[in-house]
Every structure is written in structure tokens, then in C-alpha cells.
Design a protein around this motif. Structure first.
Motif: not given
Length: 287
Positions: A51-52, A55-57, A59-60, A81, A85, A87-88, A91
Motif C-alpha cells: 500500500e503506502d 508507488d501506484p505504477s 502496485k502489480d 490497498n 482504491s 487496487f483493492w 489485491d
């Protein structure tokens, strides 16, 4: 390269039940070189963070790092996340059924429904630690604690301060900490996990962990491996506590376990709790 874990080198601390785990080590899921090191550290529990810390780029990539390590034999919790969001859902879908997954920590939890939905999207068996990080979350804490799948509450103190503008002092943080402690009791959950101490100053860490204990919280997030021994020591019963509990229980047994006055039941409850933790944490009574 996928990292692996040598199970024979895992310290005994890893066998401490998550219900009473003291130190919860957050590990950036992009730093795979830390996974094995964290797994054999003195942390009671480790949380791989997608999560925090990511970086969003990425996440995968971070999620795949976690899945690969867990599948290869690692064991950990994973901070996922938040439910609002993008991404949840990925995840939960990616982690569902992954070997070695002990549970998930749901970031920025603000409602019971978010906990229950996460629980059911996994498999209806994987425990969820709601990480409460906002004013809304604190005020909804009673309901969150009673949500299906909720395992133990945790305090995202940094984001809470950003949300409310409150200071980091013990006085300012007394209300949200107390709220989580009371909510945990309402929901019949173990004591909550306090937020982390930022920085490398161990005297400050020791002082702040003392506040954690004073407020009735029974675990603490940590950001570095070298913080774990301090947290474990401060949250554990002291040798003098164990000596008192040992003596009380011996006297209680010698008197036929008869309640003699109104103070015996509270003292019995305290003594039994201390003895349980002393056995789990390996604390010996003071001589």
C-alpha cells in the motif's frame, strides 16, 4: 529473482500467536531483499506492504513479489490497498488462496462493510486487520470491530494526524488510542496494535511503546528490524510482574482457589493474563 525462506532458521518468535503478537514489522514489498531477513528477525509478525510504501505504477509488481515469496514458502501478513482504491479488488483476487498468507491488513478502513467485503472476497477464512487511519474510521471503530472477519484493530497514527491536524503527543493521541481499545473490547477482539514510531532513536521508541502499553494496546507497528527487540521487551510482562503472578497463583492454589474478598477476582484475572504472556514470550520471574 524469487526469494525463498529457510524454515529451519525461523526464530521461535514466529510461533507467537497473532492474537498476542507485540511487534508488527512493515516491509516494503518492492524490497524483496528484506523479506528473508525480516522473516528470521525478532518481529512477532511481519506485514509485507503493497500500500503506502509502493508507488501506484508499481502496485502489480509489488503484489507479484509478495505472491512469489509466499508461494515459495514464506509466511506473512500483507497490507493491501484500501477499499476505495482501484487496487483493492486486484489485491484480494491475487492473494486469494496464496499459500503462506496469514491474513491481510486493510488500509484506511472506515466501515464494517469494507472489512466484511474484503473477508468474503478472499475466502471467508482469511483474517482481516482493519487499519484505522481517519476521523471517520475512529468514530466507526465499534462497528468495525464487530464486523465479520475482523481479527484485531490497528492504528494508522500518521495518516490519522494528517486527516485531523492533531499533534503526535500522548495527550493528543489519547482519544483515538482509547477509542480503539474500547472498540476492541466491544467487538471481543484482542488488544489493538498501535501506530509506528518514526526514527532511529531507541529511547524515544521505548518511551512511546510505554504509552502503547499504558493505553491498553498490546501490539505496535514498526518500520525497522532493530525496533522489534525494544517493542517486544516493553510490551512483555516484566520479570517482577511474573514473580508477583507466580506468587499470587501459588497462594491462591494453596488456599483451595477460594475467593476471599472483592480484590481476588481482579487480581486472579491479572495474574492469569501475566502467566499466559510470560509462557508465550519466555519471560522468567525475577529472583
Amino acid at each position: 529473482m524469487t526469494s525463498t525462506i529457510a524454515t529451519e532458521t525461523v526464530r521461535p518468535e514466529r510461533n507467537i500467536p497473532a492474537e498476542i503478537a507485540r511487534s508488527w514489522l512493515l516491509v516494503n514489498a518492492m524490497k524483496t531483499e528484506l523479506f528473508d531477513q525480516s522473516a528470521v528477525s525478532r518481529a512477532d509478525s511481519i506485514i509485507l506492504d503493497i500500500e503506502d510504501a509502493v508507488d501506484p505504477s508499481q502496485k502489480d509488481h509489488a503484489r507479484n513479489n509478495v505472491i512469489d515469496w509466499l508461494t515459495a514458502g514464506g509466511k506473512a501478513w500483507v497490507r493491501i490497498n484500501d477499499a476505495t482504491s482501484p487496487f483493492w479488488a486486484d489485491d484480494l483476487a491475487g492473494l486469494r488462496g496464496t499459500p503462506g498468507l496469514l491474513g491481510v491488513m486493510l488500509a484506511k478502513t472506515e466501515s464494517a462493510d469494507q472489512v466484511t467485503e474484503s473477508f468474503h472476497r478472499m475466502d471467508g477464512k482469511t483474517p482481516v486487520i482493519p487499519l484505522v487511519e481517519s476521523a471517520v474510521g475512529i468514530e466507526e471503530a465499534n462497528n468495525i470491530a464487530k464486523a465479520q472477519g475482523a481479527f484485531r484493530l490497528a492504528f494508522g497514527s500518521g495518516d490519522f494526524r494528517r486527516d485531523t491536524g492533531m499533534a503526535a503527543t500522548a495527550e493528543a493521541m489519547a482519544y483515538p488510542r482509547a477509542k480503539l481499545v474500547v472498540a476492541s473490547r466491544v467487538g471481543n477482539l484482542p488488544g489493538p496494535i498501535d501506530g509506528p514510531t518514526v526514527g532511529t532513536n531507541h529511547p524515544i521508541l521505548r518511551e512511546q511503546t510505554g504509552i502503547t502499553v499504558m493505553m491498553g494496546m498490546t501490539g505496535k507497528l514498526c518500520l525497522a528490524i532493530d525496533q522489534t527487540p525494544v517493542i517486544n521487551e516493553v510490551i512483555s510482562p516484566t520479570p517482577s510482574d511474573v514473580a508477583w503472578a507466580t506468587d499470587f497463583m501459588a497462594d491462591f492454589e494453596a488456599n483451595g482457589r477460594v475467593i476471599r474478598d472483592g480484590s481476588d477476582l481482579p487480581r486472579l484475572g491479572r495474574a492469569e493474563k501475566i502467566m499466559k504472556l510470560a509462557v508465550a514470550f519466555g519471560v522468567q520471574p525475577a529472583l
